[in-house]
Enzyme design. Structure first.
Site, PDB file in Angstrom:
ATOM      1  N   ASP A 148       0.844  -1.195   0.000  1.00  0.00           N
ATOM      2  CA  ASP A 148       0.000   0.000   0.000  1.00  0.00           C
ATOM      3  C   ASP A 148       0.878   1.242   0.000  1.00  0.00           C
ATOM      4  O   ASP A 148       1.968   1.233  -0.571  1.00  0.00           O
ATOM      5  CB  ASP A 148      -0.918  -0.046   1.240  1.00  0.00           C
ATOM      6  CG  ASP A 148      -2.277   0.577   0.983  1.00  0.00           C
ATOM      7  OD1 ASP A 148      -2.333   1.805   0.822  1.00  0.00           O
ATOM      8  OD2 ASP A 148      -3.280  -0.155   0.955  1.00  0.00           O
ATOM      9  N   HIS A 180      -3.608   5.749   4.016  1.00  0.00           N
ATOM     10  CA  HIS A 180      -4.402   4.621   3.551  1.00  0.00           C
ATOM     11  C   HIS A 180      -3.852   3.274   4.023  1.00  0.00           C
ATOM     12  O   HIS A 180      -4.582   2.422   4.526  1.00  0.00           O
ATOM     13  CB  HIS A 180      -4.479   4.656   2.027  1.00  0.00           C
ATOM     14  CG  HIS A 180      -5.335   3.590   1.435  1.00  0.00           C
ATOM     15  ND1 HIS A 180      -4.827   2.390   0.987  1.00  0.00           N
ATOM     16  CD2 HIS A 180      -6.666   3.536   1.193  1.00  0.00           C
ATOM     17  CE1 HIS A 180      -5.804   1.647   0.507  1.00  0.00           C
ATOM     18  NE2 HIS A 180      -6.934   2.322   0.616  1.00  0.00           N
ATOM     19  N   VAL A 197      -8.307   1.535  18.483  1.00  0.00           N
ATOM     20  CA  VAL A 197      -9.224   0.577  17.872  1.00  0.00           C
ATOM     21  C   VAL A 197      -8.652  -0.830  18.020  1.00  0.00           C
ATOM     22  O   VAL A 197      -7.570  -1.011  18.565  1.00  0.00           O
ATOM     23  CB  VAL A 197      -9.454   0.899  16.379  1.00  0.00           C
ATOM     24  CG1 VAL A 197     -10.142   2.236  16.218  1.00  0.00           C
ATOM     25  CG2 VAL A 197      -8.128   0.868  15.607  1.00  0.00           C
ATOM     26  N   TYR A 295      -8.441 -11.916 -10.803  1.00  0.00           N
ATOM     27  CA  TYR A 295      -7.553 -13.085 -10.749  1.00  0.00           C
ATOM     28  C   TYR A 295      -8.171 -14.188  -9.884  1.00  0.00           C
ATOM     29  O   TYR A 295      -8.572 -13.958  -8.744  1.00  0.00           O
ATOM     30  CB  TYR A 295      -6.199 -12.717 -10.157  1.00  0.00           C
ATOM     31  CG  TYR A 295      -5.407 -11.678 -10.919  1.00  0.00           C
ATOM     32  CD1 TYR A 295      -5.665 -11.378 -12.253  1.00  0.00           C
ATOM     33  CD2 TYR A 295      -4.364 -10.993 -10.300  1.00  0.00           C
ATOM     34  CE1 TYR A 295      -4.922 -10.426 -12.936  1.00  0.00           C
ATOM     35  CE2 TYR A 295      -3.612 -10.045 -10.975  1.00  0.00           C
ATOM     36  CZ  TYR A 295      -3.898  -9.763 -12.290  1.00  0.00           C
ATOM     37  OH  TYR A 295      -3.159  -8.813 -12.966  1.00  0.00           O
ATOM     38  N   VAL A 298      -6.552 -15.114  -6.127  1.00  0.00           N
ATOM     39  CA  VAL A 298      -6.660 -14.261  -4.940  1.00  0.00           C
ATOM     40  C   VAL A 298      -8.044 -14.413  -4.300  1.00  0.00           C
ATOM     41  O   VAL A 298      -8.934 -15.052  -4.860  1.00  0.00           O
ATOM     42  CB  VAL A 298      -6.420 -12.780  -5.303  1.00  0.00           C
ATOM     43  CG1 VAL A 298      -5.078 -12.604  -5.992  1.00  0.00           C
ATOM     44  CG2 VAL A 298      -7.547 -12.238  -6.195  1.00  0.00           C
ATOM     45  N   SER A 362     -11.456  -1.152  -0.144  1.00  0.00           N
ATOM     46  CA  SER A 362     -10.154  -1.214   0.523  1.00  0.00           C
ATOM     47  C   SER A 362     -10.308  -1.475   2.005  1.00  0.00           C
ATOM     48  O   SER A 362      -9.421  -2.042   2.634  1.00  0.00           O
ATOM     49  CB  SER A 362      -9.386   0.101   0.353  1.00  0.00           C
ATOM     50  OG  SER A 362      -8.628   0.104  -0.806  1.00  0.00           O
TER      51      SER A 362
END
Length: 419
Positions: A148, A180, A197, A295, A298, A362
Protein backbone atom coordinates in the site's frame (compact mmCIF):
# COMPACT_ATOMS: atom_id res chain seq x y z
CA UNK A 1 0.55 4.17 -25.22
CA UNK A 2 -2.10 4.05 -22.54
CA UNK A 3 -1.37 4.90 -18.95
CA UNK A 4 -2.54 2.42 -16.36
CA UNK A 5 -3.74 3.88 -13.09
CA UNK A 6 -4.11 1.75 -10.00
CA UNK A 7 -5.91 2.80 -6.92
CA UNK A 8 -6.16 1.68 -3.34
CA UNK A 9 -9.91 1.82 -2.71
CA UNK A 10 -10.67 4.82 -0.44
CA UNK A 11 -12.98 7.81 0.25
CA UNK A 12 -12.74 10.20 3.20
CA UNK A 13 -15.86 11.38 5.01
CA UNK A 14 -15.41 14.76 3.41
CA UNK A 15 -14.78 13.59 -0.14
CA UNK A 16 -16.88 11.91 -2.77
CA UNK A 17 -15.92 8.52 -4.16
CA UNK A 18 -13.04 8.96 -6.58
CA UNK A 19 -13.56 7.73 -10.12
CA UNK A 20 -10.81 5.66 -11.73
CA UNK A 21 -9.72 5.43 -15.31
CA UNK A 22 -7.63 2.47 -16.33
CA UNK A 23 -6.47 0.92 -19.57
CA UNK A 24 -4.42 -2.13 -20.44
CA UNK A 25 -0.99 -1.35 -21.88
CA UNK A 26 0.06 -3.31 -24.96
CA UNK A 27 2.86 -5.82 -24.72
CA UNK A 28 5.86 -4.72 -26.72
CA UNK A 29 6.81 -8.09 -28.14
CA UNK A 30 7.97 -6.64 -31.45
CA UNK A 31 8.38 -2.90 -31.22
CA UNK A 32 9.40 -1.33 -34.50
CA UNK A 33 12.54 0.74 -34.34
CA UNK A 34 11.93 4.47 -34.61
CA UNK A 35 14.05 7.53 -35.04
CA UNK A 36 16.47 8.39 -32.28
CA UNK A 37 14.99 11.89 -32.31
CA UNK A 38 13.81 12.29 -28.71
CA UNK A 39 10.58 13.86 -29.92
CA UNK A 40 9.57 10.65 -31.74
CA UNK A 41 11.43 8.24 -29.44
CA UNK A 42 10.71 9.45 -25.91
CA UNK A 43 12.17 7.86 -22.82
CA UNK A 44 9.66 5.79 -20.83
CA UNK A 45 9.39 3.22 -18.06
CA UNK A 46 9.24 -0.45 -19.06
CA UNK A 47 8.97 -3.88 -17.45
CA UNK A 48 11.10 -6.62 -19.03
CA UNK A 49 9.96 -10.21 -18.43
CA UNK A 50 12.67 -12.83 -18.93
CA UNK A 51 12.64 -16.60 -19.39
CA UNK A 52 12.41 -18.31 -16.00
CA UNK A 53 15.82 -19.97 -16.39
CA UNK A 54 17.64 -16.66 -16.78
CA UNK A 55 19.58 -14.75 -14.11
CA UNK A 56 17.69 -11.47 -13.92
CA UNK A 57 20.61 -9.44 -12.61
CA UNK A 58 22.99 -10.76 -15.25
CA UNK A 59 20.63 -10.06 -18.14
CA UNK A 60 19.65 -6.65 -16.76
CA UNK A 61 23.33 -5.67 -16.51
CA UNK A 62 23.96 -6.90 -20.05
CA UNK A 63 21.05 -4.88 -21.39
CA UNK A 64 22.17 -1.81 -19.49
CA UNK A 65 25.54 -2.06 -21.22
CA UNK A 66 24.35 -3.09 -24.68
CA UNK A 67 21.23 -0.95 -24.98
CA UNK A 68 21.83 1.88 -22.49
CA UNK A 69 18.82 0.81 -20.45
CA UNK A 70 18.65 2.51 -17.06
CA UNK A 71 17.82 -0.46 -14.84
CA UNK A 72 15.73 0.01 -11.70
CA UNK A 73 14.12 -2.83 -9.76
CA UNK A 74 15.34 -6.38 -10.53
CA UNK A 75 12.85 -9.22 -9.93
CA UNK A 76 14.01 -12.75 -9.17
CA UNK A 77 11.40 -14.45 -6.97
CA UNK A 78 7.82 -13.81 -8.06
CA UNK A 79 8.96 -12.87 -11.56
CA UNK A 80 12.20 -13.11 -13.52
CA UNK A 81 12.87 -9.72 -15.02
CA UNK A 82 13.57 -6.10 -14.31
CA UNK A 83 12.26 -2.56 -14.66
CA UNK A 84 14.11 0.03 -16.70
CA UNK A 85 13.93 3.49 -18.17
CA UNK A 86 14.68 3.56 -21.89
CA UNK A 87 13.47 4.81 -25.23
CA UNK A 88 10.94 2.92 -27.35
CA UNK A 89 13.62 1.85 -29.82
CA UNK A 90 15.83 0.63 -26.98
CA UNK A 91 12.86 -1.33 -25.65
CA UNK A 92 12.41 -2.86 -29.10
CA UNK A 93 16.05 -3.95 -29.13
CA UNK A 94 15.67 -5.50 -25.69
CA UNK A 95 12.47 -7.29 -26.79
CA UNK A 96 14.38 -8.87 -29.68
CA UNK A 97 16.71 -10.69 -27.26
CA UNK A 98 15.94 -14.45 -27.19
CA UNK A 99 16.16 -14.39 -23.38
CA UNK A 100 13.24 -11.95 -23.19
CA UNK A 101 9.66 -13.21 -23.07
CA UNK A 102 8.10 -9.78 -23.45
CA UNK A 103 8.52 -6.08 -22.73
CA UNK A 104 5.61 -3.97 -21.54
CA UNK A 105 5.21 -0.29 -20.70
CA UNK A 106 5.15 0.30 -16.95
CA UNK A 107 1.80 1.31 -15.49
CA UNK A 108 0.86 3.90 -12.90
CA UNK A 109 -0.93 3.14 -9.63
CA UNK A 110 -3.05 5.45 -7.55
CA UNK A 111 -5.17 5.06 -4.44
CA UNK A 112 -8.93 5.26 -4.44
CA UNK A 113 -10.14 5.11 -0.96
CA UNK A 114 -13.58 5.01 0.44
CA UNK A 115 -14.39 2.89 7.26
CA UNK A 116 -14.95 0.53 16.50
CA UNK A 117 -14.95 -0.47 14.43
CA UNK A 118 -18.44 -1.54 13.52
CA UNK A 119 -16.83 -3.95 11.08
CA UNK A 120 -15.06 -5.85 13.87
CA UNK A 121 -18.42 -6.39 15.58
CA UNK A 122 -20.17 -7.30 12.32
CA UNK A 123 -17.74 -10.15 11.55
CA UNK A 124 -17.84 -11.35 15.20
CA UNK A 125 -14.10 -10.89 15.71
CA UNK A 126 -14.69 -10.27 19.41
CA UNK A 127 -15.91 -13.88 19.81
CA UNK A 128 -13.10 -15.55 17.86
CA UNK A 129 -11.19 -18.02 20.07
CA UNK A 130 -8.00 -17.16 18.21
CA UNK A 131 -8.41 -13.39 18.36
CA UNK A 132 -9.05 -13.63 22.13
CA UNK A 133 -10.35 -10.09 22.53
CA UNK A 134 -9.89 -9.62 26.28
CA UNK A 135 -7.87 -6.46 26.71
CA UNK A 136 -4.59 -8.36 26.98
CA UNK A 137 -2.10 -6.93 24.52
CA UNK A 138 0.09 -9.66 23.07
CA UNK A 139 1.49 -10.30 19.60
CA UNK A 140 -0.17 -12.88 17.40
CA UNK A 141 2.07 -15.41 15.66
CA UNK A 142 1.15 -14.59 12.09
CA UNK A 143 2.58 -12.18 9.54
CA UNK A 144 0.62 -9.99 7.16
CA UNK A 145 2.16 -7.86 4.42
CA UNK A 146 0.31 -4.65 3.57
CA UNK A 147 1.15 -3.58 -0.01
CA UNK A 148 0.00 0.00 0.00
CA UNK A 149 1.15 3.55 0.76
CA UNK A 150 3.32 2.24 3.59
CA UNK A 151 2.39 1.94 7.26
CA UNK A 152 2.98 4.33 10.18
CA UNK A 153 6.10 2.58 11.50
CA UNK A 154 5.68 3.72 15.08
CA UNK A 155 1.90 3.83 15.47
CA UNK A 156 1.20 2.82 19.10
CA UNK A 157 -1.77 0.68 18.09
CA UNK A 158 0.08 -1.50 15.56
CA UNK A 159 2.61 -4.34 15.85
CA UNK A 160 4.77 -3.22 12.94
CA UNK A 161 7.71 -5.44 12.01
CA UNK A 162 10.02 -2.56 11.14
CA UNK A 163 12.89 -4.88 10.18
CA UNK A 164 10.58 -6.31 7.51
CA UNK A 165 9.65 -2.97 6.00
CA UNK A 166 10.31 -2.53 2.27
CA UNK A 167 10.05 0.60 0.20
CA UNK A 168 9.44 0.00 -3.52
CA UNK A 169 8.15 3.54 -4.11
CA UNK A 170 9.95 6.88 -4.05
CA UNK A 171 11.81 8.24 -1.04
CA UNK A 172 13.84 6.11 1.35
CA UNK A 173 11.33 4.79 3.87
CA UNK A 174 8.26 2.54 4.09
CA UNK A 175 6.66 5.00 6.53
CA UNK A 176 3.16 6.06 5.45
CA UNK A 177 2.86 9.60 4.17
CA UNK A 178 -0.74 9.16 3.02
CA UNK A 179 -2.69 7.25 5.68
CA UNK A 180 -4.40 4.62 3.55
CA UNK A 181 -1.94 1.80 4.26
CA UNK A 182 -2.02 2.50 7.99
CA UNK A 183 -5.82 2.36 7.94
CA UNK A 184 -5.73 -1.02 6.21
CA UNK A 185 -3.16 -2.31 8.73
CA UNK A 186 -5.35 -1.27 11.66
CA UNK A 187 -8.37 -3.18 10.38
CA UNK A 188 -6.21 -6.25 9.91
CA UNK A 189 -4.38 -6.17 13.21
CA UNK A 190 -4.78 -3.17 15.55
CA UNK A 191 -3.66 -4.27 19.02
CA UNK A 192 -5.95 -5.31 21.88
CA UNK A 193 -4.37 -2.71 24.14
CA UNK A 194 -7.42 -0.91 25.55
CA UNK A 195 -6.78 2.15 23.42
CA UNK A 196 -7.64 3.34 19.94
CA UNK A 197 -9.22 0.58 17.87
CA UNK A 198 -8.90 -3.19 17.53
CA UNK A 199 -8.31 -5.29 14.44
CA UNK A 200 -9.69 -8.63 13.29
CA UNK A 201 -6.39 -10.36 14.19
CA UNK A 202 -5.15 -8.19 17.08
CA UNK A 203 -1.39 -7.92 17.31
CA UNK A 204 -0.55 -9.77 14.09
CA UNK A 205 2.83 -8.67 12.74
CA UNK A 206 2.48 -6.14 9.96
CA UNK A 207 5.10 -6.02 7.22
CA UNK A 208 4.89 -2.56 5.60
CA UNK A 209 5.49 -2.84 1.85
CA UNK A 210 5.28 0.62 0.31
CA UNK A 211 4.35 0.39 -3.37
CA UNK A 212 2.45 3.71 -3.66
CA UNK A 213 3.74 7.19 -2.89
CA UNK A 214 2.29 9.84 -0.59
CA UNK A 215 -0.24 10.83 -3.26
CA UNK A 216 -1.29 7.22 -3.68
CA UNK A 217 0.40 6.69 -7.04
CA UNK A 218 2.89 4.05 -8.14
CA UNK A 219 4.14 2.13 -11.15
CA UNK A 220 3.36 -1.50 -11.89
CA UNK A 221 7.04 -2.24 -11.46
CA UNK A 222 6.86 -0.92 -7.91
CA UNK A 223 3.88 -3.15 -7.14
CA UNK A 224 5.70 -6.14 -8.64
CA UNK A 225 8.71 -5.17 -6.52
CA UNK A 226 6.43 -5.51 -3.48
CA UNK A 227 5.09 -8.88 -4.63
CA UNK A 228 8.64 -10.01 -5.34
CA UNK A 229 9.68 -9.01 -1.80
CA UNK A 230 6.73 -10.84 -0.24
CA UNK A 231 7.59 -13.94 -2.28
CA UNK A 232 11.22 -13.80 -1.17
CA UNK A 233 9.90 -13.88 2.41
CA UNK A 234 7.12 -16.41 1.84
CA UNK A 235 8.61 -18.60 4.58
CA UNK A 236 7.58 -15.87 7.04
CA UNK A 237 4.68 -13.97 5.44
CA UNK A 238 1.38 -15.87 5.35
CA UNK A 239 -1.02 -13.18 4.13
CA UNK A 240 -0.74 -10.19 1.79
CA UNK A 241 -3.39 -7.47 1.43
CA UNK A 242 -3.59 -5.48 -1.80
CA UNK A 243 -6.24 -2.79 -1.96
CA UNK A 244 -5.41 -1.97 -5.57
CA UNK A 245 -7.45 -2.16 -8.74
CA UNK A 246 -7.66 -1.20 -12.38
CA UNK A 247 -9.32 -2.25 -15.60
CA UNK A 248 -8.14 -5.60 -16.91
CA UNK A 249 -9.07 -9.27 -17.14
CA UNK A 250 -7.85 -12.70 -16.09
CA UNK A 251 -6.50 -14.64 -19.07
CA UNK A 252 -6.73 -17.91 -17.15
CA UNK A 253 -3.00 -18.44 -17.71
CA UNK A 254 -1.36 -16.27 -15.03
CA UNK A 255 -0.73 -13.41 -17.46
CA UNK A 256 1.26 -15.41 -20.00
CA UNK A 257 -1.36 -15.01 -22.73
CA UNK A 258 -2.24 -11.33 -22.35
CA UNK A 259 1.20 -10.20 -21.14
CA UNK A 260 0.32 -9.30 -17.56
CA UNK A 261 3.50 -9.38 -15.46
CA UNK A 262 1.68 -8.57 -12.24
CA UNK A 263 -0.59 -11.57 -12.68
CA UNK A 264 2.36 -13.86 -13.24
CA UNK A 265 4.05 -12.46 -10.14
CA UNK A 266 0.97 -13.04 -7.99
CA UNK A 267 0.59 -16.59 -9.31
CA UNK A 268 4.20 -17.33 -8.35
CA UNK A 269 3.71 -15.80 -4.92
CA UNK A 270 0.52 -17.79 -4.30
CA UNK A 271 2.37 -20.94 -5.40
CA UNK A 272 4.97 -20.08 -2.75
CA UNK A 273 2.20 -20.24 -0.12
CA UNK A 274 1.13 -16.60 0.33
CA UNK A 275 -2.62 -15.92 0.52
CA UNK A 276 -3.53 -12.70 -1.31
CA UNK A 277 -6.62 -10.73 -0.34
CA UNK A 278 -7.66 -7.90 -2.68
CA UNK A 279 -10.31 -5.22 -2.91
CA UNK A 280 -13.05 -5.75 -5.51
CA UNK A 281 -13.05 -2.10 -6.58
CA UNK A 282 -15.36 0.88 -6.18
CA UNK A 283 -16.71 1.35 -9.71
CA UNK A 284 -20.10 -0.40 -9.24
CA UNK A 285 -19.00 -2.69 -12.05
CA UNK A 286 -18.37 -6.38 -12.68
CA UNK A 287 -15.12 -7.29 -10.91
CA UNK A 288 -14.23 -9.42 -13.94
CA UNK A 289 -13.23 -6.15 -15.61
CA UNK A 290 -10.75 -5.21 -12.87
CA UNK A 291 -7.38 -6.53 -11.80
CA UNK A 292 -6.21 -7.99 -9.50
CA UNK A 293 -9.85 -8.55 -8.42
CA UNK A 294 -10.46 -10.75 -11.48
CA UNK A 295 -7.55 -13.09 -10.75
CA UNK A 296 -8.74 -16.53 -9.66
CA UNK A 297 -5.68 -16.99 -7.44
CA UNK A 298 -6.66 -14.26 -4.94
CA UNK A 299 -9.53 -13.72 -2.49
CA UNK A 300 -11.63 -10.88 -3.88
CA UNK A 301 -13.73 -8.89 -1.42
CA UNK A 302 -16.73 -6.63 -2.02
CA UNK A 303 -18.02 -4.08 0.49
CA UNK A 304 -21.05 -4.33 2.79
CA UNK A 305 -22.74 -1.11 3.87
CA UNK A 306 -23.05 -1.48 7.64
CA UNK A 307 -23.54 1.42 10.04
CA UNK A 308 -24.10 -0.27 13.42
CA UNK A 309 -22.27 -3.59 13.37
CA UNK A 310 -25.46 -5.67 13.43
CA UNK A 311 -27.64 -7.43 10.83
CA UNK A 312 -31.21 -6.45 10.14
CA UNK A 313 -30.82 -3.17 8.26
CA UNK A 314 -31.71 -0.97 11.23
CA UNK A 315 -28.51 1.07 11.26
CA UNK A 316 -28.87 4.81 10.78
CA UNK A 317 -26.68 6.32 8.11
CA UNK A 318 -23.56 7.93 9.47
CA UNK A 319 -20.69 8.96 7.20
CA UNK A 320 -22.34 8.33 3.83
CA UNK A 321 -25.64 7.79 2.07
CA UNK A 322 -26.22 4.05 1.66
CA UNK A 323 -28.68 1.32 2.69
CA UNK A 324 -27.66 -0.47 5.89
CA UNK A 325 -26.84 -4.20 5.65
CA UNK A 326 -26.72 -4.31 1.85
CA UNK A 327 -23.90 -4.30 -0.69
CA UNK A 328 -22.40 -0.81 -0.72
CA UNK A 329 -23.60 1.31 -3.62
CA UNK A 330 -20.03 1.83 -4.84
CA UNK A 331 -18.86 -1.79 -4.65
CA UNK A 332 -17.93 -3.95 -7.59
CA UNK A 333 -19.77 -7.27 -7.88
CA UNK A 334 -19.85 -10.46 -9.96
CA UNK A 335 -18.71 -14.06 -10.13
CA UNK A 336 -15.15 -13.15 -9.11
CA UNK A 337 -16.30 -11.95 -5.68
CA UNK A 338 -15.35 -14.54 -3.05
CA UNK A 339 -16.55 -12.79 0.12
CA UNK A 340 -18.25 -9.61 1.26
CA UNK A 341 -17.11 -7.69 4.36
CA UNK A 342 -17.90 -4.36 6.04
CA UNK A 343 -16.56 -1.46 4.01
CA UNK A 344 -18.47 1.69 4.95
CA UNK A 345 -17.64 4.15 7.71
CA UNK A 346 -14.81 2.03 9.11
CA UNK A 347 -12.82 3.53 11.97
CA UNK A 348 -9.14 2.54 11.98
CA UNK A 349 -5.61 3.72 12.51
CA UNK A 350 -4.15 6.59 10.49
CA UNK A 351 -0.75 8.12 9.89
CA UNK A 352 1.21 9.98 12.61
CA UNK A 353 -0.50 8.01 15.38
CA UNK A 354 -4.01 9.16 14.55
CA UNK A 355 -7.35 7.50 13.69
CA UNK A 356 -9.98 8.23 11.05
CA UNK A 357 -13.12 6.87 9.40
CA UNK A 358 -13.26 6.10 5.67
CA UNK A 359 -15.15 3.76 3.31
CA UNK A 360 -14.42 1.48 0.36
CA UNK A 361 -13.65 -2.03 -0.74
CA UNK A 362 -10.15 -1.21 0.52
CA UNK A 363 -11.67 -1.23 3.99
CA UNK A 364 -13.52 -4.52 3.34
CA UNK A 365 -10.44 -6.38 2.12
CA UNK A 366 -8.38 -6.06 5.34
CA UNK A 367 -11.25 -7.55 7.38
CA UNK A 368 -10.82 -10.69 5.28
CA UNK A 369 -7.02 -10.49 5.47
CA UNK A 370 -7.43 -10.47 9.26
CA UNK A 371 -9.75 -13.48 9.02
CA UNK A 372 -7.19 -15.29 6.88
CA UNK A 373 -4.53 -14.50 9.48
CA UNK A 374 -6.68 -16.01 12.26
CA UNK A 375 -7.15 -19.20 10.23
CA UNK A 376 -3.43 -19.52 9.50
CA UNK A 377 -2.59 -19.26 13.22
CA UNK A 378 -4.39 -22.55 13.88
CA UNK A 379 -3.86 -24.04 10.42
CA UNK A 380 -0.28 -23.07 9.50
CA UNK A 381 0.02 -25.65 6.73
CA UNK A 382 -3.13 -24.53 4.90
CA UNK A 383 -2.64 -23.53 1.26
CA UNK A 384 -4.05 -20.26 -0.10
CA UNK A 385 -6.89 -22.22 -1.75
CA UNK A 386 -7.69 -23.93 1.56
CA UNK A 387 -7.69 -20.57 3.35
CA UNK A 388 -10.16 -19.18 0.82
CA UNK A 389 -12.43 -22.22 1.15
CA UNK A 390 -12.33 -22.11 4.97
CA UNK A 391 -13.32 -18.43 5.05
CA UNK A 392 -16.15 -18.98 2.59
CA UNK A 393 -17.45 -21.98 4.56
CA UNK A 394 -17.32 -20.00 7.81
CA UNK A 395 -19.22 -17.10 6.23
CA UNK A 396 -22.87 -16.28 6.71
CA UNK A 397 -25.70 -15.14 4.44
CA UNK A 398 -27.15 -13.09 7.29
CA UNK A 399 -27.20 -9.83 5.38
CA UNK A 400 -29.87 -8.22 3.26
CA UNK A 401 -29.44 -9.37 -0.29
CA UNK A 402 -31.22 -6.88 -2.55
CA UNK A 403 -33.41 -8.17 -5.35
CA UNK A 404 -31.60 -5.82 -7.72
CA UNK A 405 -28.11 -7.14 -6.93
CA UNK A 406 -26.54 -6.99 -10.41
CA UNK A 407 -24.79 -10.35 -10.25
CA UNK A 408 -27.76 -12.36 -9.00
CA UNK A 409 -25.69 -14.18 -6.36
CA UNK A 410 -25.34 -13.60 -2.63
CA UNK A 411 -21.74 -13.91 -1.47
CA UNK A 412 -20.96 -15.16 2.05
CA UNK A 413 -20.31 -12.42 4.60
CA UNK A 414 -17.03 -12.85 6.48
CA UNK A 415 -17.58 -14.32 9.96
CA UNK A 416 -14.64 -15.29 12.17
CA UNK A 417 -16.56 -16.46 15.28
CA UNK A 418 -15.33 -20.04 14.80
CA UNK A 419 -11.81 -19.23 13.58
Amino acid sequence: MATIHFRAEETTVRKALLAVLFAICPVLANIPAVSADTRSDPVGNYIVVLDDDQNAQTVASAHAQAHAASVGHVFSHALTGYAARMTRSQAAAVAADDRVRWVQPDGVAKISIQTFPTGINRVDAETSPTARVNGVDEPMNVDVAVLDTGVDLDHPDLNVYVAGARNCSDGTSADDGNGHGTHVAGTVAARDNLQGVIGVAPGARIWPVRVLNNRGFGFFSQIICGIDYVTANADQIEIANMSLGGFGTDDGACGTVNGDAMHQAICSSVAAGVTYVVAAGNARDDAANHIPAAYDEVITVSALADFNGFPGGSGRRTCRADVDDTIANFSNFGADIDLIAPGTCILSTWRVGRYTTISGTSMASPHVAGGAALYKVTNPAASPAQVKSALQNAGTLNWTWPADDPDGAQEPLLNVATL
